[in-house]
Write a protein that holds these residues in place. Structure first.
Motif, PDB file in Angstrom:
ATOM      1  N   ILE A 170       0.838  -1.205   0.000  1.00  0.00           N
ATOM      2  CA  ILE A 170       0.000   0.000   0.000  1.00  0.00           C
ATOM      3  C   ILE A 170       0.874   1.257   0.000  1.00  0.00           C
ATOM      4  O   ILE A 170       0.570   2.249  -0.681  1.00  0.00           O
ATOM      5  N   GLU A 171       1.981   1.213   0.738  1.00  0.00           N
ATOM      6  CA  GLU A 171       2.892   2.357   0.728  1.00  0.00           C
ATOM      7  C   GLU A 171       3.532   2.514  -0.654  1.00  0.00           C
ATOM      8  O   GLU A 171       3.659   3.634  -1.160  1.00  0.00           O
ATOM      9  N   ARG A 173       2.270   1.591  -3.459  1.00  0.00           N
ATOM     10  CA  ARG A 173       1.224   2.034  -4.384  1.00  0.00           C
ATOM     11  C   ARG A 173       1.021   3.552  -4.321  1.00  0.00           C
ATOM     12  O   ARG A 173       0.941   4.222  -5.360  1.00  0.00           O
ATOM     13  N   ALA A 174       0.969   4.081  -3.113  1.00  0.00           N
ATOM     14  CA  ALA A 174       0.753   5.526  -2.961  1.00  0.00           C
ATOM     15  C   ALA A 174       1.864   6.307  -3.664  1.00  0.00           C
ATOM     16  O   ALA A 174       1.607   7.310  -4.344  1.00  0.00           O
ATOM     17  N   GLN A 175       3.083   5.833  -3.502  1.00  0.00           N
ATOM     18  CA  GLN A 175       4.211   6.571  -4.083  1.00  0.00           C
ATOM     19  C   GLN A 175       4.358   6.320  -5.583  1.00  0.00           C
ATOM     20  O   GLN A 175       4.664   7.236  -6.343  1.00  0.00           O
ATOM     21  N   PHE A 176       4.144   5.077  -6.012  1.00  0.00           N
ATOM     22  CA  PHE A 176       4.253   4.779  -7.446  1.00  0.00           C
ATOM     23  C   PHE A 176       3.211   5.583  -8.235  1.00  0.00           C
ATOM     24  O   PHE A 176       3.496   6.130  -9.299  1.00  0.00           O
TER      25      PHE A 176
ATOM     26  N   PRO B 210      10.459   6.816  -3.872  1.00  0.00           N
ATOM     27  CA  PRO B 210      10.050   7.320  -5.188  1.00  0.00           C
ATOM     28  C   PRO B 210       9.438   8.717  -5.095  1.00  0.00           C
ATOM     29  O   PRO B 210       9.660   9.551  -5.944  1.00  0.00           O
ATOM     30  N   GLU B 211       8.655   8.969  -4.074  1.00  0.00           N
ATOM     31  CA  GLU B 211       8.017  10.264  -3.888  1.00  0.00           C
ATOM     32  C   GLU B 211       8.152  10.667  -2.419  1.00  0.00           C
ATOM     33  O   GLU B 211       7.254  10.411  -1.599  1.00  0.00           O
ATOM     34  N   ILE B 214       5.154  12.433  -0.690  1.00  0.00           N
ATOM     35  CA  ILE B 214       4.022  11.548  -0.382  1.00  0.00           C
ATOM     36  C   ILE B 214       4.369  10.644   0.811  1.00  0.00           C
ATOM     37  O   ILE B 214       3.556  10.441   1.715  1.00  0.00           O
ATOM     38  N   ARG B 218       2.246  10.645   4.343  1.00  0.00           N
ATOM     39  CA  ARG B 218       1.574   9.448   4.870  1.00  0.00           C
ATOM     40  C   ARG B 218       2.155   9.059   6.229  1.00  0.00           C
ATOM     41  O   ARG B 218       1.422   8.712   7.164  1.00  0.00           O
ATOM     42  N   PRO B 242      -7.508  -1.939   0.693  1.00  0.00           N
ATOM     43  CA  PRO B 242      -8.022  -2.021  -0.680  1.00  0.00           C
ATOM     44  C   PRO B 242      -8.169  -3.464  -1.131  1.00  0.00           C
ATOM     45  O   PRO B 242      -7.495  -4.354  -0.616  1.00  0.00           O
ATOM     46  N   ASP B 263      -3.811   9.139  -1.077  1.00  0.00           N
ATOM     47  CA  ASP B 263      -3.050   8.546   0.007  1.00  0.00           C
ATOM     48  C   ASP B 263      -3.491   9.215   1.263  1.00  0.00           C
ATOM     49  O   ASP B 263      -3.117   9.050   2.297  1.00  0.00           O
TER      50      ASP B 263
END
Lengths: 206, 263
Positions: A170-171, A173-176, B210-211, B214, B218, B242, B263
């Motif tokens: 899930i982490e 996924r949020a960043q991708f 990657p981000e 974000i 989170r 999910p 997110d």
């Protein structure tokens, strides 16, 4: 009324053992495979490459990496062309195995103890385990297991960090998704980033 | 990776407006993302140019025991604020332990340099007014990145102001007025360097993501929610997970008309 109670009791007797059986099977699946995976990291006779190869083999059986790879890019799984999707999934598989190996390496050789499980649905369960850490504390690790076509497979793993359950997929996924949104859905941008992260993880490996 | 004076009335007024915003685990309400990203970029520049080099130099130049002593003193100075918040949260056990810690470490611990209380098994608590508001049911409101100070939300930002008002060092007046300012400046500067030093590895990891924006958003939000629960996992931690069914190898079907969950 008595007849109704009897029917309800009989129904419960039929349903409850089945549910309990499903839990036990899922728990046993996690217990057996998680212990095999951790033991694969703890064989001093193996070289680093052999250890990685053995670990990867167990993880491929234990986890559904294809499902995870699509889950973490959400809507972009249907927007990538077949070549992009194939290259992405190859990069992701290497990355995911490196992440799991580095994460689980801290617990190599320790026993995974099943503490219980929760069924979200008949085919979607969470198995709660604890693994002893080198510092003597127990780490709470939760495994999300899907039951499909007679097979169990892990699709996500959560670590309990001070009451905060961090689900790895899930982490990711949020960043991708944020990266893909920012780069107009560029598969190459994501693949490059994944490859960078994989290289860093492999450098950190013992 | 964690991370002002405002009136309590303003807290309650603004928070009342924020109660309709999403707050459950995994969702972050970030209506000011564009501005926040600019502040995040600014903070990165300041951090790389000043804070991080100073923190690394501090680590190199001082032994671990010294840094632990500094961290202990800073932590001890915060105990009155922690105590008030445990009272406001209706947690008498934590209040007693916090009061006991402050007494023990301020005396036997030589003004807080040594954490004697922990050695004696007295539990340590970390409470602030942002958490207290959370315990009272106030929602976090919009996510904010504060210049230099980093991630926050409207509730926690307001809470910082109230905590400052609770802090005895902020309202105790010494005869020498310069001493007041010196104490405040020293504590702020030392606190910033010590905090940044503790976060060296965490921020390195964050920057590899990657981000990073974000990831930090989170992480901050879920950590704060866990802190409000005093480290207990939420009652139904799986309710918002999910579904994987649309993403397996048998095919992918996106929900029509819906984007990915924020997110």
């Amino acid at each position: 009324m008595k007849l109704r109670n009897l029917i309800m009791a009989a129904s419960a007797a039929l349903v409850l053992p089945a549910a309990a059986l499903a839990d036990t099977q899922t728990e046993n699946f996690v217990k057996q495979n998680a212990n095999e995976v951790l033991n694969s990291l703890n064989n001093p006779d193996l070289s680093s490459e052999e250890r990685t190869s053995l670990f990867s083999g167990y993880m491929e059986q234990f986890a559904n990496i294809d499902a995870v790879s699509k889950f973490v890019i959400g809507k972009y799984a249907s927007r990538f062309n077949p070549d992009e999707l194939k290259r992405y999934q190859q990069a992701f598989r290497t990355y995911a195995l490196a992440v799991y190996q580095n994460q689980l390496d801290a617990y190599r050789g320790n026993e995974v103890v099943v503490e219980g499980s929760t069924d979200r649905s008949p085919s979607d369960s969470i198995v709660d385990t604890t693994i002893a850490r080198a510092d003597g504390k127990n780490m709470d690790v939760r495994w999300r297991v899907l039951h499909r076509n007679g097979e169990y497979q892990v699709v996500d793993v959560a670590l309990d960090i001070d009451g905060n359950l961090i689900w790895l997929a899930i982490e990711q996924r949020a960043q991708f998704l944020a990266l893909l949104d920012r780069t107009n859905g560029s598969a190459d941008a994501l693949i490059d980033k994944i490859n960078d992260m994989t290289a860093k993880l492999e450098n950190e490996r013992r | 990776m964690k991370f002002q004076a405002v009136a309590a009335l303003a807290v309650l007024t603004v928070s009342a407006c924020a109660t309709t915003q999403p707050s459950q685990s995994g969702e972050v309400y970030d209506p000011w993302e564009g501005w926040n990203r600019k502040v995040y970029g600014f903070n990165e520049v300041v951090d790389k140019a000043a804070l991080e080099p100073v923190a690394r130099a501090y680590r190199v130049a001082t032994p671990t025991l010294f840094r632990e002593g500094v961290n202990n003193v800073l932590s001890n100075l915060r105990q009155p604020v922690v105590f008030v918040n445990t009272v406001l949260q209706g947690n008498p056990d934590a209040s007693g332990e916090t009061f006991g810690r402050f007494l023990i470490n301020s005396t036997a611990g030589v003004a807080g340099i040594f954490d004697v209380a922990s050695a004696l098994g007295v539990a340590k608590h970390d409470e602030d007014f942002g958490q207290t508001l959370g315990v009272w049911g106030v929602e976090p409101g919009p996510y904010i990145i504060l210049p230099v100070m980093g991630p926050s939300n409207l509730r926690d930002f307001m809470g910082r102001g109230v905590d400052n008002a609770f802090d005895p060092l902020n309202w105790t007046e010494f005869e020498d007025r310069d001493l007041d300012n010196e104490i405040m400046v020293t504590r702020t500067v030392v606190g910033a360097i010590a905090t940044r030093e503790r976060l060296i590895e965490t921020i390195e990891t964050l920057r590899d993501q990657p981000e990073p924006y974000i990831a930090m958003r989170r992480n901050y939000t879920s950590q704060r929610q866990a802190a409000i629960r005093n480290g207990k996992i939420e009652d139904d931690p799986y309710k918002d997970l999910p579904d994987f069914d649309d993403f397996d190898e048998f095919g992918f079907e996106e929900e029509s008309g819906s984007d990915q969950p924020q997110d």
